[in-house]
Design an enzyme around this catalytic site. Structure first.
Site, PDB file in Angstrom:
ATOM      1  N   ASP A  30       0.824  -1.209   0.000  1.00 47.22           N
ATOM      2  CA  ASP A  30       0.000   0.000   0.000  1.00 47.22           C
ATOM      3  C   ASP A  30       0.859   1.260   0.000  1.00 47.22           C
ATOM      4  O   ASP A  30       1.828   1.372   0.765  1.00 47.22           O
ATOM      5  CB  ASP A  30      -0.895  -0.032   1.245  1.00 47.22           C
ATOM      6  CG  ASP A  30      -1.781   1.185   1.365  1.00 47.22           C
ATOM      7  OD1 ASP A  30      -2.677   1.335   0.521  1.00 47.22           O
ATOM      8  OD2 ASP A  30      -1.571   1.985   2.303  1.00 47.22           O
ATOM      9  N   GLU A  82       1.399   0.101  -4.897  1.00 47.68           N
ATOM     10  CA  GLU A  82       0.576   1.273  -5.175  1.00 47.68           C
ATOM     11  C   GLU A  82       1.490   2.481  -4.995  1.00 47.68           C
ATOM     12  O   GLU A  82       2.043   2.684  -3.915  1.00 47.68           O
ATOM     13  CB  GLU A  82      -0.600   1.357  -4.210  1.00 47.68           C
ATOM     14  CG  GLU A  82      -1.453   2.610  -4.435  1.00 47.68           C
ATOM     15  CD  GLU A  82      -2.381   2.916  -3.275  1.00 47.68           C
ATOM     16  OE1 GLU A  82      -3.450   3.510  -3.525  1.00 47.68           O
ATOM     17  OE2 GLU A  82      -2.047   2.582  -2.120  1.00 47.68           O
TER      18      GLU A  82
END
Length: 577
Positions: free
Chosen positions: A253, A288
């Site tokens: 993330d 990401e």
């Protein structure tokens, strides 16, 4: 003494090692199953002891007289601040070996354990896996399952990174979920959050303030990734997930918030370390990264969530331009053409701002050239938890654009050469919303979340007068996409998904395996596109209408057709040769 050891791990026979980094502590004791054990400190502030133990024993670290859970706990007796439990993953019976799958095989299915089933558990989710496999899903990506405070949440506020959230089940129940998926031929990826800890239930700042930096993230205090013990903590957490749960890799993330002062040397070294530790199957690493840079994909990472595709498509189909969609407002269909040809939209080039209102009429540059990367370096999605959940009403794309556009872009997603990812329910055309939800432990925390949520959404132009209470149980309950309210319609969608994944497996995956030999050749006709992607083993030809009929002759004997691109505003046809 090892300078790269956290947590509790079995050594051999009945001997275990317990370790903690607490450089400011004057004394650290291990209390294991009610018995105190002295720990020795090295010059770097690591405390360690080797003692006799077994699976399932409660323990805490007594730091200057205060009992603290293991920050690298594999399992807790209760909440994040309760005693930790020893876990011996070697006891689990995996049955048949698992060799993994290449990433070009992947049709990813993003799944939130808590709302995927009525029970919201690993065991209940495992019972649904045969259904996903029958639809052609080859990879499940679990939204974060690291333990957080409270009973429900998205998982991005975890505080014990290596411990499965107890509301979902035990470590063995998660292992059983992974075993079931792999027996069905599906990979399992875990969404892992390294860039911050949640705001509740984290004991680390109390005894290891050196773990944190003065730099803030959008979610709170920053982590000092320049320190080697901090890097070791996250590296060991990742290794333990891979080895203890036989995972096939991670989605990491918001890696742009992992700042080590060395151009993310930590992440590049992590990719090497994980593959050194696990050699019996491919390990896939997806990041990401809102910067759209390529250096991680050139140095150990396989792919990146390609939000450019989603954002350009969303603006083109809905006309919405609030928040991060504004960057794609000037020419969303041109951006789609660019993404079809080269993978991502922002590659560091000059791009016009909407109404010429950027500096000198152009947007600030973002990204780096990416067309040299394989098509599998881009994970494309028409919907994710973020894009549904980060709107007041949690609406999915299909609820905004309607059935025909949604079916058309569903087909395009699964038949393009990029790695496709579906969000749970998308495979059957679900219109169930996906809200943001959480479970703060205090009244002040709940009040802060409600006000912060409304403030954040109002700042980007949303009406928040009827926003669901993010702290209410009913808000999460409303997010369960199954069972579908209209079974016949859901089965029609499922038949479409099966057809598309079968074509992908039979004809597109072999092209991907053969390797790309150039960019996509894209012709744009208003809101319609003709694309040819060349490979060593052949060519993928797509005619796609996203609002305008596409001129020119139809494909002869296409492998797939939905509507008539020469006549219909929304249609697609594909031929693989």
């Amino acid at each position: 003494m090892s300078a790269a050891l956290w947590g509790a791990r079995p050594l051999e026979a009945d001997r275990w090692r317990f370790a903690l980094w607490a450089p400011s502590a004057r004394e650290v004791m291990l209390q294991l199953d009610g018995t105190d054990h002295a720990m020795t400190r090295d010059a770097g502030g690591h405390w360690q002891t080797d003692v006799t133990a077994r699976d399932g024993l409660p323990y805490v670290f007594r730091v200057d007289g205060e009992d603290r859970p293991d920050p690298l706990s594999r399992h807790q007796q209760g909440g994040p601040l309760s005693p930790s439990l020893t876990v011996d993953a070697r006891r689990f019976d995996w049955g048949a070996p698992w060799d993994g799958r290449p990433l070009h095989d992947a049709v990813i299915f993003e799944l939130h354990v808590g709302s995927f089933t009525t029970e919201g558990t690993f065991t209940a989710a495992a019972r649904r896996l045969p259904d996903l496999a029958a639809l052609g899903i080859t990879c499940v990506e679990l939204m974060p399952v690291s333990q957080f405070e409270g009973a429900r949440g998205w998982g991005y506020d975890g505080v014990l990174i290596a411990a499965p959230h107890p509301a979902y089940g035990t470590p063995d129940e998660l292992r059983a979920f992974v075993r079931q998926a792999q027996e069905l031929g599906m990979m399992v990826l875990l969404d892992l959050v390294m860039n911050h800890f949640g705001p509740f239930g984290n004991a680390l700042p109390a005894y290891a303030p050196e773990f944190f930096s003065d730099t803030h993230t959008p979610w709170g205090g920053g982590i000092d990734f320049a320190k080697l013990p901090v890097q070791a903590f996250f590296r060991e957490a990742a290794v333990s997930w891979l080895k203890d749960y036989r995972l096939d890799g991670f989605r990491l993330d918001a890696v742009h918030e992992i700042r080590d002062g060395q151009d993310q040397r930590f992440l590049r070294d992590l990719a090497v370390k994980l593959r050194e530790e696990v050699r019996d199957r491919p390990i896939h690493l997806i990041c990401e990264d809102e910067r759209n840079l390529t250096h991680l994909r050139e140095n150990g990472f396989d792919a990146e969530w390609n939000d450019d595709w989603h954002n350009a498509l969303h603006v083109a189909l809905t006309g919405e331009t609030q928040g991060y969609y504004d960057r794609f407002a000037a020419d969303p269909f041109g951006d789609i053409a660019h993404a079809l040809a080269r993978g991502q939209v922002d590659e560091g080039q000059s791009r016009p701002a909407r109404n010429g209102d950027g500096p000198d009429g152009y947007l600030p540059p973002r990204g780096a050239p990416a067309a040299h990367l394989p098509w599998t370096a881009f994970v494309n999605a028409n919907l994710t938890h973020d894009q549904a959940g980060n709107r007041p009403e949690g609406r999915r794309l299909i609820s905004l654009v309607g059935e025909d556009p949604a079916r058309t872009v569903h087909a395009a997603l699964l038949l393009m050469p990029f790695v496709p990812m579906l969000f749970m329910g998308e495979e059957e055309g679900s219109t169930t919303p996906f809200h943001f939800f959480c479970d703060p432990p205090t009244d002040d925390g709940r009040d802060a979340v409600r006000k912060g949520r409304a403030r954040e959404l109002s700042a980007i132009g949303y009406d928040t007068s009827n926003i669901p209470d993010p702290c209410a149980v009913a808000t999460m309950e409303a997010c369960r996409p199954y069972p579908a309210p209209d079974p016949a319609r859901a089965e029609d969608w499922r038949a479409l998904t099966r057809q598309l994944t079968q074509i992908r497996a039979a004809k597109i995956v072999p092209l991907l395996a053969s390797g790309k030999i150039g960019e996509g050749d894209v012709s744009r006709h208003g809101r319609a596109f003709e694309v040819r992607w060349p490979f060593n083993a052949g060519r993928l030809h797509m005619r796609l209408s996203l609002g305008d009929p596409l001129p020119g002759p139809a494909l002869e004997a296409p492998d797939f057709r939905l509507g008539q691109p020469g006549h219909d505003s929304f249609s697609i046809e594909v031929q693989i040769t």
